[in-house]
Design an enzyme around this catalytic site. Structure first.
Site, PDB file in Angstrom:
ATOM      1  N   LYS A 152     -82.090  80.560 -75.958  1.00 44.03           N
ATOM      2  CA  LYS A 152     -81.338  81.739 -75.551  1.00 44.03           C
ATOM      3  C   LYS A 152     -82.233  82.981 -75.607  1.00 44.03           C
ATOM      4  O   LYS A 152     -83.200  82.943 -76.354  1.00 44.03           O
ATOM      5  CB  LYS A 152     -80.071  81.917 -76.405  1.00 44.03           C
ATOM      6  CG  LYS A 152     -80.351  82.470 -77.807  1.00 44.03           C
ATOM      7  CD  LYS A 152     -79.153  83.109 -78.409  1.00 44.03           C
ATOM      8  CE  LYS A 152     -79.049  84.569 -78.087  1.00 44.03           C
ATOM      9  NZ  LYS A 152     -79.773  85.471 -78.990  1.00 44.03           N
ATOM     10  N   GLU A 220     -75.493  91.078 -90.206  1.00 39.93           N
ATOM     11  CA  GLU A 220     -76.918  90.892 -90.517  1.00 39.93           C
ATOM     12  C   GLU A 220     -77.439  92.123 -91.252  1.00 39.93           C
ATOM     13  O   GLU A 220     -76.930  93.233 -91.040  1.00 39.93           O
ATOM     14  CB  GLU A 220     -77.723  90.741 -89.235  1.00 39.93           C
ATOM     15  CG  GLU A 220     -77.352  89.525 -88.414  1.00 39.93           C
ATOM     16  CD  GLU A 220     -78.360  89.335 -87.303  1.00 39.93           C
ATOM     17  OE1 GLU A 220     -79.353  88.632 -87.542  1.00 39.93           O
ATOM     18  OE2 GLU A 220     -78.172  89.903 -86.225  1.00 39.93           O
ATOM     19  N   HIS A 244     -73.497  83.143 -79.774  1.00 41.43           N
ATOM     20  CA  HIS A 244     -73.130  82.647 -81.105  1.00 41.43           C
ATOM     21  C   HIS A 244     -71.656  82.890 -81.437  1.00 41.43           C
ATOM     22  O   HIS A 244     -70.946  81.979 -81.864  1.00 41.43           O
ATOM     23  CB  HIS A 244     -73.965  83.320 -82.198  1.00 41.43           C
ATOM     24  CG  HIS A 244     -75.449  83.226 -81.970  1.00 41.43           C
ATOM     25  ND1 HIS A 244     -76.036  82.128 -81.391  1.00 41.43           N
ATOM     26  CD2 HIS A 244     -76.467  84.078 -82.258  1.00 41.43           C
ATOM     27  CE1 HIS A 244     -77.346  82.317 -81.332  1.00 41.43           C
ATOM     28  NE2 HIS A 244     -77.632  83.497 -81.849  1.00 41.43           N
ATOM     29  N   LYS A 342     -76.182  94.678 -86.841  1.00 40.04           N
ATOM     30  CA  LYS A 342     -77.436  94.663 -87.597  1.00 40.04           C
ATOM     31  C   LYS A 342     -77.363  95.761 -88.655  1.00 40.04           C
ATOM     32  O   LYS A 342     -76.588  96.702 -88.527  1.00 40.04           O
ATOM     33  CB  LYS A 342     -78.613  94.924 -86.666  1.00 40.04           C
ATOM     34  CG  LYS A 342     -78.745  93.865 -85.577  1.00 40.04           C
ATOM     35  CD  LYS A 342     -80.160  93.415 -85.395  1.00 40.04           C
ATOM     36  CE  LYS A 342     -80.290  92.336 -84.350  1.00 40.04           C
ATOM     37  NZ  LYS A 342     -80.303  90.979 -84.893  1.00 40.04           N
TER      38      LYS A 342
HETATM   39  C1  BG6 Z   1     -80.566  85.305 -82.616  1.00 38.95           C
HETATM   40  C2  BG6 Z   1     -80.484  86.759 -82.232  1.00 38.95           C
HETATM   41  O1  BG6 Z   1     -80.069  84.499 -81.583  1.00 38.95           O
HETATM   42  O2  BG6 Z   1     -79.813  85.077 -83.797  1.00 38.95           O
HETATM   43  C3  BG6 Z   1     -80.977  87.640 -83.357  1.00 38.95           C
HETATM   44  O3  BG6 Z   1     -81.268  86.979 -81.056  1.00 38.95           O
HETATM   45  C4  BG6 Z   1     -80.260  87.314 -84.645  1.00 38.95           C
HETATM   46  O4  BG6 Z   1     -80.825  89.016 -83.041  1.00 38.95           O
HETATM   47  C5  BG6 Z   1     -80.274  85.816 -84.929  1.00 38.95           C
HETATM   48  O5  BG6 Z   1     -80.894  88.024 -85.707  1.00 38.95           O
HETATM   49  C6  BG6 Z   1     -79.378  85.462 -86.097  1.00 38.95           C
HETATM   50  O6  BG6 Z   1     -79.548  84.126 -86.462  1.00 38.95           O
HETATM   51  P1  BG6 Z   1     -79.264  83.649 -87.964  1.00 38.95           P
HETATM   52  O7  BG6 Z   1     -79.401  82.160 -87.891  1.00 38.95           O
HETATM   53  O8  BG6 Z   1     -80.302  84.300 -88.808  1.00 38.95           O
HETATM   54  O9  BG6 Z   1     -77.887  84.093 -88.297  1.00 38.95           O
END
Ligand code: BG6
Length: 496
Positions: A152, A220, A244, A342
């Site tokens: 992605k 995040e 997601h 974020k």
């Molecule tokens: C990615 C996004 O697909 O997923 C990022 O592009 C994001 O911006 C990340 O930080 C989050 O993944 P995880 O597994 O750390 O929750």
């Protein structure tokens, strides 16, 4: 920090002998996620002897120097030294331009064994997908059941996603196309199907009859990181929600598939996406909130704002919240609140299901007033597990007192095995040829059809992001989005 070694569950079916080609092999994703995942699989003896991993790079250092760099990076990312030493001998770097068929002859010679499963993983920006798939086809590299893995983002809107899908479909059947959404590889995400369809208790109450509303949060703490070029063009809605968050919603809300085949599950997921009530035009002002973080602090340390990290002002959202609805019999009238951002106060992803209040309370006075609706928290990360909030009687005689308490089931205490990282699972699924945890073309396009009108609505109505202080849970407007309906965000820190 080197990770603790716990056993993993034995593999369901052995992984066949393979040739895996990683394109973008020195990029952040490959070094931070893909190679470490392969190192763990190699250490656990899951990768059959003789399997090969080829890293493709366009230019730069010699293959030997690249291998050394890979070793250093793997150690930095917590892979144990002995596991690094086990992986490196099966990795080779090759210089080639994946978008230029003429430069792929060396690669074609290396990949000459028809008895291996062959997979190309394009860990590249999406503008490489079309030229790369055409070049691979003309170099004769897509024959014999070759699999193509696309990381992605799959485009940046419906039109670009369609163009990619069409170009890929012209050279490869859907059954050999693997579109990654790494959230589907997370253990608790897969457990959603088990929770739903192997537990009478939940399945019977999984509908508007018993559920008041649903919240999905992916919070995040990281900021822009070194991804300004990509992120500022995309923003939180397209980076996180299109894929997601909507995938989580799909698995939460799907109807029972009649078998567990990849297509039966994906058919049901597409139905959920198609049932999303569109949000467009003026509705975006009522049902969505955009945010962007400004300077604040995280864990007691100051952190800069988004514009400071970027080096200029920007209208991109780093936080988004939506109020969605599914137009189906099961979910009619159940609001589904989504939010992701974020630089929020803590990193966690979860689905919170709040059940309806009881129609009549037999407990008098304060005891009755204390009764809260049951709430189920499906925690995806960290501390994956389930928490069910229930009402209990405080022990003792005298006045009846009721309080909420939590039934807490955590993966790390329920099982002795290590939970594999999402990419570990997904990489071996590609080799095994299992598409269940990959997005089908219609899923990706239907998700974009929901997202595009929101983006257009924002443009049309000048919906600029509201500011929120880094280290908090997002802008006040996101709180208002849910509170004006008499509901509130479930904050993990305030729970019993
Ligand atoms: C990615 C996004 O697909 O997923 C990022 O592009 C994001 O911006 C990340 O930080 C989050 O993944 P995880 O597994 O750390 O929750």
């Amino acid at each position: 920090m080197v990770e603790r070694r716990l056993p993993v569950m034995p593999e369901r079916t052995p992984v066949p002998l393979f040739d895996l080609v990683l394109v973008g092999a020195t990029g952040d994703l490959a070094l931070r996620k893909l190679f470490p995942a392969l190192a763990r699989r190699a250490a656990e003896g899951v990768l059959p002897d003789g399997s090969r991993i080829t890293g493709v790079v366009r230019s730069g250092d010699s293959p030997e120097a690249l291998k050394e760099h890979l070793g250093t990076k793997l150690r930095e990312h917590g892979v144990a030294d002995e596991d690094v030493r086990r992986l490196l001998p099966i990795v080779e770097f090759v210089k080639a331009d994946i978008a230029d068929a003429a430069s792929l002859s060396g690669l074609a010679e290396r990949l000459d064994d028809p008895n291996r499963v062959r997979a190309f993983y394009l860990a590249t920006p999406p503008d490489r997908f079309i030229p790369a798939s055409r070049a691979l086809k003309s170099a004769g590299l897509l024959e014999g059941g070759t699999r193509l893995v696309l990381e992605k983002p799959l485009g940046q809107d419906l039109a670009s996603a369609r163009a990619i899908n069409e170009a890929v479909a012209a050279v490869l059947p859907e059954s050999q196309t693997y579109r990654i959404d790494h959230y589907l590889g997370k253990e608790t995400v897969q457990n959603l199907l088990v929770l739903r369809f192997a537990n009478t208790l939940f399945e019977r109450s999984w509908s508007e009859r018993d559920i008041d509303h649903v919240q999905i949060t992916v919070a995040e703490t990281v900021g822009l990181e070194a991804r300004a070029g990509y992120y500022d063009k995309i923003g939180a809605l397209r980076d996180m929600v299109q894929n997601h968050v909507l995938q989580l919603l799909c698995l939460f809300a799907i109807e029972p598939p009649n078998t567990l085949t990849a297509d039966a599950i994906r058919d049901e997921k597409v139905r959920v996406l198609r049932a999303l009530k569109p949000i467009s035009g003026l509705d975006v002002l009522q049902k969505t909130v955009r945010g962007q973080y400004i300077r604040g602090s995280l864990d007691g340390s100051p952190v800069p704002g988004y514009a400071e990290e970027l080096g200029r002002e920007s209208g991109t959202e780093t936080f988004v919240s939506l109020r969605c609805e599914l137009e189906t019999w099961r979910w009619a009238g159940v609001p589904i609140f989504l939010r992701t951002g974020k630089r929020m106060g803590s990193r966690y992803s979860e689905i919170v299901v709040t059940f309806r209040k009881l129609p009549h309370l037999i407990f008098p006075g304060q005891a009755g007033a204390a009764v809260e609706a049951n709430r189920l928290v499906i925690r995806l990360q960290p501390n994956d597990g389930l928490q069910l909030q229930m009402m209990m009687k405080v022990p003792g005689s005298g006045r009846l007192k009721l309080v909420p308490r939590v039934l807490d089931l955590r993966y790390d205490t329920a099982f002795d095995e290590r939970t594999p990282d999402a990419y570990e699972r997904l990489l071996t699924d590609v080799i095994r040829g299992d598409q269940t945890l990959f997005m089908r073309r219609d899923e990706v396009e239907t998700a974009w059809s929901f997202i595009d009108p929101i983006v257009e609505g924002w443009k049309e109505h000048y919906a600029t992001p509201h500011r929120y202080v880094a280290g908090t849970s997002g802008p006040a407007q996101a709180v208002a989005l849910i509170e004006r309906e008499g509901r509130s965000w479930s904050d993990p820190e305030l729970r019993v």
